[in-house]
Design a protein around this motif. Sequence first.
Motif, PDB file in Angstrom:
ATOM      1  N   MET A 310       0.822  -1.209   0.000  1.00  0.00           N
ATOM      2  CA  MET A 310       0.000   0.000   0.000  1.00  0.00           C
ATOM      3  C   MET A 310       0.861   1.266   0.000  1.00  0.00           C
ATOM      4  N   LEU A 311       1.998   1.216   0.702  1.00  0.00           N
ATOM      5  CA  LEU A 311       2.887   2.380   0.718  1.00  0.00           C
ATOM      6  C   LEU A 311       3.471   2.660  -0.663  1.00  0.00           C
ATOM      7  N   ASP A 312       3.605   1.619  -1.493  1.00  0.00           N
ATOM      8  CA  ASP A 312       4.067   1.838  -2.866  1.00  0.00           C
ATOM      9  C   ASP A 312       2.999   2.527  -3.706  1.00  0.00           C
ATOM     10  N   VAL A 313       1.739   2.354  -3.306  1.00  0.00           N
ATOM     11  CA  VAL A 313       0.633   2.975  -4.041  1.00  0.00           C
ATOM     12  C   VAL A 313       0.374   4.378  -3.515  1.00  0.00           C
ATOM     13  N   VAL A 314       0.281   4.500  -2.194  1.00  0.00           N
ATOM     14  CA  VAL A 314       0.004   5.790  -1.557  1.00  0.00           C
ATOM     15  C   VAL A 314       1.113   6.064  -0.546  1.00  0.00           C
ATOM     16  N   PRO A 315       2.236   6.642  -0.970  1.00  0.00           N
ATOM     17  CA  PRO A 315       3.344   6.897  -0.042  1.00  0.00           C
ATOM     18  C   PRO A 315       2.906   7.795   1.110  1.00  0.00           C
ATOM     19  N   LEU A 316       3.324   7.419   2.298  1.00  0.00           N
ATOM     20  CA  LEU A 316       3.024   8.212   3.483  1.00  0.00           C
ATOM     21  C   LEU A 316       4.309   8.826   4.012  1.00  0.00           C
ATOM     22  N   ASP A 317       4.237  10.106   4.359  1.00  0.00           N
ATOM     23  CA  ASP A 317       5.391  10.741   4.965  1.00  0.00           C
ATOM     24  C   ASP A 317       5.596  10.185   6.368  1.00  0.00           C
ATOM     25  N   PRO A 318       6.844   9.959   6.785  1.00  0.00           N
ATOM     26  CA  PRO A 318       7.088   9.503   8.157  1.00  0.00           C
ATOM     27  C   PRO A 318       6.492  10.490   9.146  1.00  0.00           C
ATOM     28  N   PRO A 319       6.026   9.982  10.301  1.00  0.00           N
ATOM     29  CA  PRO A 319       5.378  10.865  11.284  1.00  0.00           C
ATOM     30  C   PRO A 319       6.360  11.788  11.998  1.00  0.00           C
ATOM     31  N   MET A 320       7.639  11.722  11.662  1.00  0.00           N
ATOM     32  CA  MET A 320       8.648  12.570  12.285  1.00  0.00           C
ATOM     33  C   MET A 320       9.759  12.840  11.272  1.00  0.00           C
ATOM     34  N   LEU A 321      10.589  13.843  11.552  1.00  0.00           N
ATOM     35  CA  LEU A 321      11.649  14.229  10.618  1.00  0.00           C
ATOM     36  C   LEU A 321      12.938  13.443  10.858  1.00  0.00           C
ATOM     37  N   ARG A 322      13.134  12.964  12.073  1.00  0.00           N
ATOM     38  CA  ARG A 322      14.308  12.154  12.390  1.00  0.00           C
ATOM     39  C   ARG A 322      13.942  11.195  13.504  1.00  0.00           C
ATOM     40  N   PHE A 323      14.772  10.173  13.699  1.00  0.00           N
ATOM     41  CA  PHE A 323      14.510   9.200  14.754  1.00  0.00           C
ATOM     42  C   PHE A 323      15.670   9.220  15.737  1.00  0.00           C
ATOM     43  N   GLY A 324      15.528  10.061  16.751  1.00  0.00           N
ATOM     44  CA  GLY A 324      16.516  10.138  17.804  1.00  0.00           C
ATOM     45  C   GLY A 324      15.947   9.630  19.112  1.00  0.00           C
ATOM     46  N   VAL A 325      16.576   9.961  20.213  1.00  0.00           N
ATOM     47  CA  VAL A 325      16.148   9.467  21.525  1.00  0.00           C
ATOM     48  C   VAL A 325      14.738   9.940  21.886  1.00  0.00           C
ATOM     49  N   PRO A 326      14.398  11.232  21.728  1.00  0.00           N
ATOM     50  CA  PRO A 326      13.023  11.641  22.074  1.00  0.00           C
ATOM     51  C   PRO A 326      11.971  10.912  21.254  1.00  0.00           C
ATOM     52  N   GLN A 327      12.270  10.725  19.957  1.00  0.00           N
ATOM     53  CA  GLN A 327      11.299  10.035  19.091  1.00  0.00           C
ATOM     54  C   GLN A 327      11.195   8.557  19.458  1.00  0.00           C
ATOM     55  N   ALA A 328      12.315   7.953  19.825  1.00  0.00           N
ATOM     56  CA  ALA A 328      12.287   6.546  20.240  1.00  0.00           C
ATOM     57  C   ALA A 328      11.466   6.380  21.513  1.00  0.00           C
ATOM     58  N   PHE A 366      16.440   1.569  17.307  1.00  0.00           N
ATOM     59  CA  PHE A 366      15.083   1.112  16.989  1.00  0.00           C
ATOM     60  C   PHE A 366      14.798  -0.231  17.668  1.00  0.00           C
ATOM     61  N   ALA A 367      15.780  -1.144  17.624  1.00  0.00           N
ATOM     62  CA  ALA A 367      15.576  -2.454  18.248  1.00  0.00           C
ATOM     63  C   ALA A 367      15.383  -2.329  19.751  1.00  0.00           C
ATOM     64  N   VAL A 414       9.942   5.786  32.787  1.00  0.00           N
ATOM     65  CA  VAL A 414      10.887   6.836  33.165  1.00  0.00           C
ATOM     66  C   VAL A 414      12.319   6.393  32.871  1.00  0.00           C
ATOM     67  N   LEU A 415      12.641   5.135  33.213  1.00  0.00           N
ATOM     68  CA  LEU A 415      13.988   4.615  32.976  1.00  0.00           C
ATOM     69  C   LEU A 415      14.271   4.409  31.494  1.00  0.00           C
ATOM     70  N   ALA A 416      13.227   4.325  30.683  1.00  0.00           N
ATOM     71  CA  ALA A 416      13.413   4.053  29.260  1.00  0.00           C
ATOM     72  C   ALA A 416      14.198   5.163  28.578  1.00  0.00           C
ATOM     73  N   TYR A 417      13.953   6.396  28.980  1.00  0.00           N
ATOM     74  CA  TYR A 417      14.620   7.511  28.295  1.00  0.00           C
ATOM     75  C   TYR A 417      16.140   7.458  28.467  1.00  0.00           C
ATOM     76  N   PRO A 418      16.662   7.383  29.698  1.00  0.00           N
ATOM     77  CA  PRO A 418      18.125   7.286  29.819  1.00  0.00           C
ATOM     78  C   PRO A 418      18.690   6.016  29.193  1.00  0.00           C
ATOM     79  N   THR A 419      17.909   4.940  29.202  1.00  0.00           N
ATOM     80  CA  THR A 419      18.370   3.706  28.568  1.00  0.00           C
ATOM     81  C   THR A 419      18.550   3.916  27.068  1.00  0.00           C
ATOM     82  N   LEU A 420      17.576   4.542  26.433  1.00  0.00           N
ATOM     83  CA  LEU A 420      17.675   4.822  24.997  1.00  0.00           C
ATOM     84  C   LEU A 420      18.813   5.804  24.718  1.00  0.00           C
ATOM     85  N   TRP A 421      19.040   6.744  25.630  1.00  0.00           N
ATOM     86  CA  TRP A 421      20.142   7.702  25.458  1.00  0.00           C
ATOM     87  C   TRP A 421      21.488   6.980  25.453  1.00  0.00           C
ATOM     88  N   VAL A 422      21.647   6.030  26.369  1.00  0.00           N
ATOM     89  CA  VAL A 422      22.894   5.253  26.426  1.00  0.00           C
ATOM     90  C   VAL A 422      23.088   4.459  25.140  1.00  0.00           C
TER      91      VAL A 422
END
Length: 432
Positions: A310-328, A366-367, A414-422
């Motif tokens: 479906m994305l090949d038919v109707v491309p969707l823009d990603p919901p964010m501009l980059r994937f960093g720690v806040p987005q994760a 991402f993982a 709460v702990l997820a944020y510093p974990t993703l930062w590391v």
Amino acid sequence: MTRQLPAALLAAAIALSIAGLAWRPAMLAAGAVTWVAGILLLQRLTRRYRAIVVLLAALGVVGLGIGIAHGVTPDWRLALAANQPMISMLAAISFVRLVAPRGRTGEHKAPTGRSGVWQTTMAVHVLGSVINLTALDIIANRIFRKIPLPRAELMVLSRGYSAGAFWSPFWGASAAALTYAPAAKLPILMAVGAGLALAALSISCVQITRAFGPAVRDFRGYPLTLGALRLPLTLVILVVLAHVLLPSVPVTGIIMVCAPALTITLLVVRTPRRAARRLVAHARRSLPAMSGELSMFLSAGLLTAGFAAMLDVVPLDPPMLRFGVPQAWALVLVMVFLSAVGVHPVISLAVAASMLAPLEPDPTLFAMTGLIAWGIQAAGGPLSGLNVVLQSRFRVDTFRIARWNLSYVFAILVLAYPTLWVVARWSCGATC
């Protein structure tokens, strides 16, 4: 016959998946065989679970149909075998139950009081991280006599087990994360995830001790001994060494080989005359019992293929501009919320991977996002597989279990944020 044929098909799928590590068409054949087994096992699912699986598969078929109607050539390999390595890995790990330590009464003095709480929670975690749900039966049958389980004792099982998702390569969480982020760095995931798991277990043991109250003095737990640790540590060391020596081989493939190989070796050494009979009996009994995970992962693969078409038919823009720690971290929140309303994390992970692909997110970040969300939902999702199992075996309502774990969910978020930062700093430096 209703169990023998699916069991034989799933055993064949494991062998074909292992062959597929060297010859790709064998993996596609494994996917085809697994689909046949999944269809045969649909009748074993509850009505609600079967409806969800059929709906997901139908959405995938609709997506494929829309793509074909607009001249898009679907990725049939994705539809047929996207999650096959994950399915075969979980099936292969199930054989380890045959050689898992049973902790017979009298072998070691049962720990009591606060020490008993800590040792038992850690034992659930260590064993559950490798042999999965069988650990709950081994430990519960040894120390718990009262059903339905009281809150504190139920928390020992729920918290100790669910934290395994944060780091263990033997969990479906890790297999799913590595399926949709194959370039993720396993040593980072295991090291940082183990740190999060240790923090989660520490928080849990404090809360569980408080939940027991004065009765904690009478608690008799499960001893965390060298014998209990030997098998899990051996498997982890084998997998890590094999990954270092053969970095091009997927981790799911390494586990597919190591788990049955270690099991067969130990069975031949311990009970050579009964080894083959026990392997066959396990395949007949336990492989069809995977019908829930099997059907969910198959339908998730089909949905992913349909969504990609479906994305090949109707491309969707990603919901964010980059994937960093806040987005994760935001993605963790979204996945946890979706799991609360019944969306399996493998579905959320697959859809997120498709939508974020144009951003080329760091695979390790991402993982780790997927692992954290999966571990949180396992304990706090009222419809999670773990809580459904706890309800069926220990007669405690899943929504009550989720409510008991609510403070834990917030703590891990709460702990997820510093974990993703590391993870971000270790894996991709300033680029994340």
